[in-house]
Design a protein around this motif. Structure first.
Motif, PDB file in Angstrom:
ATOM      1  N   MET A 246       0.851  -1.195   0.000  1.00  0.00           N
ATOM      2  CA  MET A 246       0.000   0.000   0.000  1.00  0.00           C
ATOM      3  C   MET A 246       0.881   1.237   0.000  1.00  0.00           C
ATOM      4  N   GLN A 250      -2.771   5.311   0.954  1.00  0.00           N
ATOM      5  CA  GLN A 250      -3.647   4.139   1.105  1.00  0.00           C
ATOM      6  C   GLN A 250      -3.581   3.593   2.530  1.00  0.00           C
TER       7      GLN A 250
ATOM      8  N   LEU B 103      -8.184  -6.645   1.999  1.00  0.00           N
ATOM      9  CA  LEU B 103      -7.905  -5.209   1.854  1.00  0.00           C
ATOM     10  C   LEU B 103      -6.836  -4.896   0.800  1.00  0.00           C
ATOM     11  N   ALA B 104      -5.654  -5.475   0.975  1.00  0.00           N
ATOM     12  CA  ALA B 104      -4.566  -5.143   0.050  1.00  0.00           C
ATOM     13  C   ALA B 104      -4.829  -5.706  -1.346  1.00  0.00           C
ATOM     14  N   VAL B 107      -7.032  -2.866  -2.780  1.00  0.00           N
ATOM     15  CA  VAL B 107      -6.464  -1.531  -3.044  1.00  0.00           C
ATOM     16  C   VAL B 107      -5.135  -1.592  -3.786  1.00  0.00           C
ATOM     17  N   VAL B 108      -4.380  -2.677  -3.627  1.00  0.00           N
ATOM     18  CA  VAL B 108      -3.090  -2.739  -4.305  1.00  0.00           C
ATOM     19  C   VAL B 108      -3.201  -3.522  -5.607  1.00  0.00           C
ATOM     20  N   ARG B 110      -6.018  -4.361  -6.983  1.00  0.00           N
ATOM     21  CA  ARG B 110      -7.226  -3.918  -7.683  1.00  0.00           C
ATOM     22  C   ARG B 110      -8.081  -5.091  -8.159  1.00  0.00           C
TER      23      ARG B 110
END
Ligand SMILES: Nc1ncnc2c1ncn2[C@@H]1O[C@H](COP(=O)(O)OP(=O)(O)OP(=O)(O)O)[C@@H](O)[C@H]1O
Ligand SMILES: [Mg+2]
Lengths: 335, 244
Positions: A246, A250, B103-104, B107-108, B110
Motif C-alpha cells: 500500500m 492508502q 484489503l490489500a 487496493v493494491v 485492484r
C-alpha cells in the motif's frame, strides 16, 4: 424464632444520604442567598416577560383599499380567499379561516378591517441561538477539514508540509481568539472587502469573517488532536500496510485513520464544546449570536438577571446535547 | 531471486549501532533460508532492508532483478511481491479476518470484490481456520492471528516471503500450528527467508542456514553443516546456548 433466610437488603451507607442532603441544602441555600441579595437591591424578577424573546405572535391586518362590497369568501383548505369588488377593480385577499372578519354581501369602506392573520415569529433569543448553532456547525465542519489535513501534514515526511502545519498550529495557538477575530475582521476583512469593492463585487458580510476566524482557530487544535491520534497507532500497523504494497495515502486511509478516529473523537468533542462557547466572542464584530442577542435584550428589557441565566442555560443545553451525541457515536463505533 | 550486495546500515539514534556491516547474500528461487543469531545481531534489520521498510546506507538489494534501493523504483510494486510476517502479527484490529486478507488485494492488486473474497476464503482454509472469517483479530489466539497474517501476505501472490521471528511471541502450544503452515509453504516451493530460533524447523525445511553476529554474516551452510560441525567459535557458542 426468626427465619434466618431473610432476603438480603442492599443498604446504601448512611453517609450517602447525608452527602446528598448536604448537596441539595447547599444548592437551595445558594439560590436563596441570591434571591435574598436581589431583594436587597429591589430587583424585580419578571420571568413572565422572558418567553416573548423566544417566540412572539406577530399580528398582520388586512384592510380594504377602497370602498366596495365583499363579493365572495371562498374556502381553500383552512384558508379563505376574500374577493372585494370596488370601483377601482377587483381585489383578492388571502387570510386564515379563523381571522376573517367580513361576510359575503357586506359593503366595506376604505380602511375597514377585512381579516387578521397571526404568525408565530422567533424572538431575538431564538434567532441568536440559531445563529450560534449555525456558526458553530459551519466552523466545526471547516475546522475538521482544516485540522485533518494539518494533522496529517504534521506527521508527513516532507518538511514543506511538516513545517507549514507546525507554523500554522503554533501561530493560532499562540494568540487569543479575540485578537484573531479582530485580525480577520478589521485587517483581512477590510483588505478583502476593499479589493472586492474596487472590482465592483459584493462585500463579504462580517459573519463569514467570524466563521473563518473560528474555523482556523478550531483547525489548529483539531490538527494537534489528529496528530496525537495518528501517532498513537502502533508503528507496526503502518509497516504491515506498507509491506503489503500500500502507498502512504492508502495506508493512511484504510489502516491508520480508521483506527485513529476512535481515539480522536472524545477530545474532538471537547474541542467543539469549546468552539460553541467561544462563538460568544463573535458579538464584538456585530454578529448577533446568542450572547450578543442576550445583551441587546437586556438593554431593552432591563431583565438582566433572568436573561443571563437563560443565556447560560441555552449554552449548557447545546454543549450537553453535543456531548450526548458523541457518547452515542463512540458507543456505536466500539466493535 | 534475491541478491544482497555489500549492505551497510547504521543507526545513529539513540546512539551509534552498526546494524549491518558489509552483508552479502544470494537466495535462489524456491530456496528456504533460515537466519539465526543472537539478539541485536541485525537479523530484523537485514530482513527489513529487503523490502525497504528500512533503507540501507550503502550497498544493493536486487529482488527479481529490480534494484530495491534505487529511488526510481516503485517500492510499492516490489513490496506487493514480497510478503512479510511480523513477530507481533500486526493484523488490522478494526477489520474482520476476511477483510484483513482482502484489503490489500482490493487496493493494491485492484482485484474485484468477488475474486478477493474467493482468494481470502481459500487461504483461510489453507491455514486451517475457515470458520474464523467473520471474527475480529482480538478474538483469536496468537497462533490463529499469526496464521491469518500469513494468509494476508499470501493473498498478494508474493514471490518471496519474509518471516521475522513469527513464533517468538507465541505460547509454546501454538508454535506448532504456525510452523506447520510455514513448512507446507516451503514444500510448495515458496522462496522464504525466515528469522527464527526454531531449530527443528531449520533442520527440517531449510536449504541453508545463515548465522549473523554483530551485523555481519559469520557463517552460512546447510543445516547438517551447522548442527554437526559448525566452524566458528561464535556459532558454536550460540548453538550450544540455543540447543540447551
Ligand atoms: N529503528 C532503530 N533505531 C535505532 N536502533 C535500531 C533500530 N532498529 C534496530 N536498531 C538496533 O540495531 C541493532 C540490530 O537490531 P535488529 O533488530 O536487526 O536485531 P535482531 O537481530 O533482529 O535482534 P532480535 O533477535 O532481538 O530481534 C540493535 O542493536 C538495535 O538496537
Ligand atoms: Mg529482530
Amino acid at each position: 424464632m426468626r427465619t434466618p433466610s431473610a432476603p438480603p437488603v442492599s443498604r446504601r451507607p448512611r453517609s450517602d444520604y447525608i452527602g446528598a442532603a448536604g448537596f441539595f441544602a447547599v444548592l437551595f441555600g445558594l439560590a436563596a442567598a441570591l434571591y435574598a441579595a436581589t431583594m436587597q437591591v429591589d430587583y424585580v424578577w419578571r420571568w413572565n416577560r422572558i418567553p416573548q424573546y423566544f417566540a412572539y405572535q406577530q399580528r398582520t391586518e388586512l384592510r380594504a383599499e377602497a370602498d366596495g362590497e365583499i363579493e365572495a369568501v371562498a374556502a381553500r383548505g383552512d384558508r379563505r380567499l376574500i374577493t372585494v369588488k370596488s370601483d377601482a377593480g377587483v381585489h383578492l385577499f388571502d387570510a386564515p379561516a379563523e381571522g376573517v372578519r367580513v361576510a359575503p354581501g357586506e359593503s366595506v369602506y376604505a380602511g375597514d378591517l377585512l381579516a387578521v392573520e397571526e404568525h408565530w415569529r422567533p424572538g431575538l433569543l431564538m434567532q441568536g441561538l440559531w445563529l450560534t448553532i449555525q456558526v458553530s456547525l459551519i466552523a466545526t465542519l471547516f475546522g475538521v477539514v482544516i485540522g485533518l489535513f494539518a494533522g496529517i501534514a504534521r506527521v508527513a515526511k516532507n518538511p514543506f508540509f511538516r513545517w507549514s502545519a507546525l507554523t500554522y498550529v503554533e501561530l493560532i495557538r499562540g494568540s487569543p481568539l479575540l485578537v484573531q477575530i479582530f485580525i480577520w475582521y478589521f485587517v483581512l476583512g477590510t483588505l478583502f472587502n476593499s479589493i472586492l469593492a474596487k472590482n465592483g463585487l459584493n462585500q463579504i458580510p462580517p459573519l463569514w469573517y467570524g466563521v473563518a476566524a473560528m474555523a482556523t482557530f478550531a483547525g489548529a487544535y483539531v490538527a494537534e488532536i489528529v496528530r496525537a491520534g495518528i501517532q498513537s497507532i502502533h508503528r507496526g500497523q503502518n509497516e504491515a500496510a506498507r509491506s503489503l504494497g500500500m502507498s502512504y495515502p492508502q495506508a493512511m486511509i484504510h489502516v491508520i485513520l480508521p483506527q485513529a478516529i476512535r481515539r480522536i473523537l472524545p477530545p474532538l468533542a471537547g474541542e467543539f464544546v469549546s468552539l460553541i462557547k467561544d462563538s460568544s466572542l463573535l458579538g464584538i464584530i456585530a454578529i448577533r449570536e446568542l450572547t450578543k442577542a442576550t445583551r441587546e435584550i437586556v438593554t431593552v428589557s432591563l431583565q438582566a438577571f433572568e436573561m443571563w441565566f437563560i443565556c447560560a442555560l441555552l449554552y449548557l443545553i447545546l454543549t450537553f446535547s453535543l456531548s450526548l451525541c458523541v457518547k452515542y457515536l463512540e458507543r456505536r463505533m466500539v466493535v | 531471486m534475491i541478491a544482497v550486495r555489500n549492505l551497510f546500515k547504521t543507526f545513529w539514534q539513540p546512539h551509534r549501532v552498526d546494524a549491518l556491516v558489509d552483508v552479502s547474500l544470494s537466495i535462489a528461487a524456491g530456496e528456504v533460508v533460515v537466519v539465526i543469531g543472537p539478539s541485536g545481531s541485525g537479523k530484523s534489520t537485514l530482513l527489513r532492508c529487503l523490502n525497504r521498510l528500512e533503507t540501507a546506507d550503502a550497498g544493493h538489494v536486487f529482488i527479481d532483478g529490480v534494484d530495491v534501493l534505487d529511488p526510481k523504483t516503485d517500492i510499492n510494486r516490489v513490496r506487493a511481491e514480497v510478503g512479510m510476517v511480523f513477530q507481533s502479527f500486526n493484523l488490522f484490529p478494526h477489520k474482520k479476518v476476511l477483510d484483513n486478507i482482502t484489503l490489500a488485494q482490493r487496493v493494491v492488486r485492484r482485484r474485484s470484490k468477488a475474486e478477493a473474497l474467493r482468494k481470502a476464503e481459500a487461504l483461510l482454509a489453507k491455514v486451517g481456520m475457515p470458520e474464523k472469517a467473520a471474527s475480529y483479530p482480538d478474538q483469536l489466539s496468537g497462533g490463529q492471528q499469526q496464521r491469518v497474517a500469513i494468509a494476508r501476505a499470501l493473498a498478494m501472490d508474493p514471490k518471496v516471503m519474509l518471516f521475522d521471528e513469527p513464533t517468538s511471541a507465541l505460547d509454546p502450544e501454538m508454535i506448532g500450528e504456525v510452523l506447520e503452515v510455514m513448512k507446507a509453504l516451503a514444500r510448495e516451493g515458496m522462496t522464504m527467508v525466515c528469522v527464527t530460533h526454531e531449530m527443528g524447523f531449520a533442520r527440517e525445511v531449510a536449504d541453508r542456514v545463515v548465522f549473523m553476529d554483530g551485523g555481519a554474516i559469520v557463517e552460512t551452510g546447510t543445516p547438517e553443516h551447522f548442527f554437526v560441525n559448525p566452524e566458528h567459535g561464535r556459532t558454536k557458542l550460540f548453538l550450544s546456548q540455543i540447543l540447551k
